[in-house]
Design a protein around this motif. Structure first.
Motif, PDB file in Angstrom:
ATOM      1  N   LEU A   1      43.059  36.289  45.917  1.00  0.00           N
ATOM      2  CA  LEU A   1      42.374  37.403  46.556  1.00  0.00           C
ATOM      3  C   LEU A   1      43.071  38.724  46.251  1.00  0.00           C
ATOM      4  N   LEU A   2      44.386  38.737  46.287  1.00  0.00           N
ATOM      5  CA  LEU A   2      45.126  39.952  45.963  1.00  0.00           C
ATOM      6  C   LEU A   2      44.836  40.385  44.530  1.00  0.00           C
ATOM      7  N   ALA A   3      44.820  39.434  43.608  1.00  0.00           N
ATOM      8  CA  ALA A   3      44.499  39.751  42.216  1.00  0.00           C
ATOM      9  C   ALA A   3      43.083  40.292  42.100  1.00  0.00           C
ATOM     10  N   ALA A   4      42.147  39.708  42.848  1.00  0.00           N
ATOM     11  CA  ALA A   4      40.766  40.180  42.819  1.00  0.00           C
ATOM     12  C   ALA A   4      40.678  41.630  43.284  1.00  0.00           C
ATOM     13  N   GLU A   5      41.400  41.981  44.341  1.00  0.00           N
ATOM     14  CA  GLU A   5      41.368  43.350  44.836  1.00  0.00           C
ATOM     15  C   GLU A   5      41.986  44.307  43.832  1.00  0.00           C
ATOM     16  N   LEU A   6      42.993  43.859  43.104  1.00  0.00           N
ATOM     17  CA  LEU A   6      43.584  44.700  42.049  1.00  0.00           C
ATOM     18  C   LEU A   6      42.593  44.958  40.917  1.00  0.00           C
ATOM     19  N   LEU A   7      41.639  44.046  40.726  1.00  0.00           N
ATOM     20  CA  LEU A   7      40.611  44.212  39.701  1.00  0.00           C
ATOM     21  C   LEU A   7      39.357  44.907  40.236  1.00  0.00           C
ATOM     22  N   GLY A   8      39.378  45.316  41.499  1.00  0.00           N
ATOM     23  CA  GLY A   8      38.258  46.056  42.052  1.00  0.00           C
ATOM     24  C   GLY A   8      37.241  45.223  42.803  1.00  0.00           C
ATOM     25  N   TYR A   9      37.551  43.963  43.075  1.00  0.00           N
ATOM     26  CA  TYR A   9      36.652  43.099  43.843  1.00  0.00           C
ATOM     27  C   TYR A   9      37.096  43.065  45.305  1.00  0.00           C
ATOM     28  N   MET A  10      36.257  42.493  46.137  1.00  0.00           N
ATOM     29  CA  MET A  10      36.598  42.230  47.533  1.00  0.00           C
ATOM     30  C   MET A  10      36.267  40.772  47.823  1.00  0.00           C
TER      31      MET A  10
END
Length: 274
Positions: free
Chosen positions: A136-145
């Motif tokens: 999830l943290l990686a996803a947020e770094l890529l602009g996802y939620m």
């Protein structure tokens, strides 16, 4: 003559300032409504890479991700868990603790499996949480939620059967990821002094318990956080019902203690983490 320790070289050298880190953390939101845009294959690969690089006890990696890609299966899981975004998110996962694979590996190499169901739950859930949160943290770094989904416990037995989970595997949570189609407000948190203890546990004072109610009032319709939590955790709340199903499935999945003739002994002084 003493020598200096070798310098550790890494491929990543970018650093955030404390203010940038706070801003990134404050941008976190739980999102349940997503744009239909698919997640590119290289992004998904990066997310899975991040998940697998998470810390794990004794290098055992006691977790599995079940990616839900079949539309019918996604719909069934959404209905069982009462979380429709299982069916609508670009990425949907059920994250499980998994000691089944570890036991198979040991038996394949000539070792008899041990009896440690409580430890399995402890470290298996820990591994699953670390891997899932890293994703999830990686996803947020890529602009996802995304959204952690505890509703997997609502119909746990049916979910275990639907996903064909063997003994030693138990769902911990769902995780959905995608581009956000909503703008939820930032949720508050209780005072840091209630979660950070210095050296020994400190009981909260009455005034601090009142402060918790005030700090979290904004996320409730009536300003009563205690009432909101009571629906889940107080006598007659939803967690008591989930407890019944969870205890049943812990036993079914081989995750409850079995009688032992003599107490085991082991030397874990060289236990390895990763």
């Amino acid at each position: 003559m003493p020598t200096s320790p070798p310098t550790v070289q890494t491929e990543f050298s970018g650093l955030l300032t404390p203010d940038q880190l706070r801003a990134f953390s404050d941008a976190h939101r739980t999102v349940r409504q997503y744009l239909p845009d698919p997640v590119p294959a290289d992004h998904l690969d990066a997310l899975l890479h991040a998940a697998q690089r998470a810390p794990t006890d004794a290098t055992a990696q006691m977790y599995s991700f079940l990616q839900l890609s079949d539309p019918q299966l996604r719909a069934e899981v959404a209905e069982l868990t009462a979380n429709p975004h299982f069916a609508t998110a670009p990425l949907s996962f059920v994250i499980c603790m998994d000691v089944h694979r570890l036991n198979l590996f040991l038996e394949h190499h000539g070792y008899q499996r041990g009896e440690w169901p409580g430890v399995a739950v402890h470290f298996g859930i820990g591994d699953a949480v670390l891997a899932g949160q890293s994703m999830l943290l990686a996803a947020e770094l890529l602009g996802y939620m995304g959204c952690w989904i505890g509703g997997v416990l609502s119909n746990l037995e049916a979910l275990v059967e639907l996903l064909a989970l063997p003994e030693g595997v138990l769902p911990f949570a769902g995780l959905t990821i995608g581009k956000s189609a909503e703008t939820p407000a930032r949720r508050p948190r209780i005072a840091r002094g209630l979660v950070l203890h210095q050296n020994r546990y400190r009981e909260p004072e009455a005034g601090e318990l009142d402060g918790m109610q005030a700090d979290m009032a904004a996320i409730t319709a009536r300003g009563d956080w205690a009432q909101t939590l009571a629906r889940y955790f107080a006598k007659g709340g939803g967690m008591e019902l989930r407890e019944v199903g969870l205890q049943k499935m812990l036993e079914r999945q081989g995750l409850t203690p079995r009688p032992q003739a003599t107490p085991p002994t082991a030397d874990l002084s060289s236990e390895v983490g990763a």
